[in-house]
Motif scaffolding. Structure first.
Motif, PDB file in Angstrom:
ATOM      1  N   ASP A 139       0.824  -1.206   0.000  1.00 30.53           N
ATOM      2  CA  ASP A 139       0.000   0.000   0.000  1.00 30.53           C
ATOM      3  C   ASP A 139       0.863   1.263   0.000  1.00 30.53           C
ATOM      4  OD1 ASP A 139      -2.242  -1.588  -0.001  1.00 30.53           O
ATOM      5  OD2 ASP A 139      -2.630  -1.358   2.160  1.00 30.53           O
ATOM      6  N   LEU A 140       1.931   1.266   0.784  1.00 33.62           N
ATOM      7  CA  LEU A 140       2.837   2.416   0.807  1.00 33.62           C
ATOM      8  C   LEU A 140       3.517   2.603  -0.544  1.00 33.62           C
ATOM      9  CD1 LEU A 140       4.535   2.092   4.290  1.00 33.62           C
ATOM     10  CD2 LEU A 140       3.103   3.958   3.507  1.00 33.62           C
TER      11      LEU A 140
ATOM     12  N   ILE B 206       3.235   5.948  -2.804  1.00 29.37           N
ATOM     13  CA  ILE B 206       4.420   6.694  -3.236  1.00 29.37           C
ATOM     14  C   ILE B 206       4.443   6.835  -4.752  1.00 29.37           C
ATOM     15  CG2 ILE B 206       6.941   6.590  -3.379  1.00 29.37           C
ATOM     16  CD1 ILE B 206       6.876   5.386  -0.530  1.00 29.37           C
ATOM     17  N   SER B 207       4.073   5.790  -5.467  1.00 30.12           N
ATOM     18  CA  SER B 207       4.019   5.864  -6.929  1.00 30.12           C
ATOM     19  C   SER B 207       2.978   6.874  -7.384  1.00 30.12           C
ATOM     20  CB  SER B 207       3.699   4.494  -7.514  1.00 30.12           C
ATOM     21  OG  SER B 207       4.722   3.583  -7.247  1.00 30.12           O
ATOM     22  N   TYR B 208       1.817   6.863  -6.743  1.00 34.72           N
ATOM     23  CA  TYR B 208       0.762   7.817  -7.079  1.00 34.72           C
ATOM     24  C   TYR B 208       1.216   9.242  -6.783  1.00 34.72           C
ATOM     25  CZ  TYR B 208      -3.709  10.224  -6.993  1.00 34.72           C
ATOM     26  OH  TYR B 208      -4.731  11.109  -7.213  1.00 34.72           O
TER      27      TYR B 208
ATOM     28  N   THR C  91       3.103  15.653 -12.574  1.00 34.35           N
ATOM     29  CA  THR C  91       2.081  16.390 -13.307  1.00 34.35           C
ATOM     30  C   THR C  91       2.057  17.857 -12.908  1.00 34.35           C
ATOM     31  OG1 THR C  91       0.717  14.380 -13.410  1.00 34.35           O
ATOM     32  CG2 THR C  91      -0.397  16.453 -13.819  1.00 34.35           C
ATOM     33  N   VAL C  92       2.158  18.130 -11.630  1.00 34.53           N
ATOM     34  CA  VAL C  92       2.135  19.517 -11.146  1.00 34.53           C
ATOM     35  C   VAL C  92       3.371  20.262 -11.621  1.00 34.53           C
ATOM     36  CG1 VAL C  92       2.274  20.935  -9.063  1.00 34.53           C
ATOM     37  CG2 VAL C  92       0.679  19.028  -9.158  1.00 34.53           C
ATOM     38  N   ILE C  93       4.517  19.644 -11.552  1.00 36.90           N
ATOM     39  CA  ILE C  93       5.749  20.285 -12.013  1.00 36.90           C
ATOM     40  C   ILE C  93       5.678  20.545 -13.518  1.00 36.90           C
ATOM     41  CG2 ILE C  93       8.231  19.925 -12.372  1.00 36.90           C
ATOM     42  CD1 ILE C  93       8.298  18.590  -9.636  1.00 36.90           C
TER      43      ILE C  93
END
Length: 53
Positions: free
Chosen positions: A32-33, A37-39, A46-48
């Protein structure tokens, strides 16, 4: 011989059992971690990317 085998299992068996239990239990949490982290990495990329244009 039987007493020695029982003593060996009680001494070594319990730590092995606890270790296996913890590994199985934490495996799902680690997966799950890793997904989180991948997400997060993809969202940050995307933001950058939006600010670089």
């Amino acid at each position: 011989m039987y007493d020695a085998l029982i003593k060996l299992i009680s001494t070594v068996g319990f730590p092995i059992g606890v270790s296996i239990y913890l590994l199985v239990r934490f495996e799902q949490k680690i997966e799950d971690l890793n997904k989180s982290i991948s997400y997060l990495t993809s969202i940050i990329s995307t933001v950058i990317g939006k600010y670089e244009k």
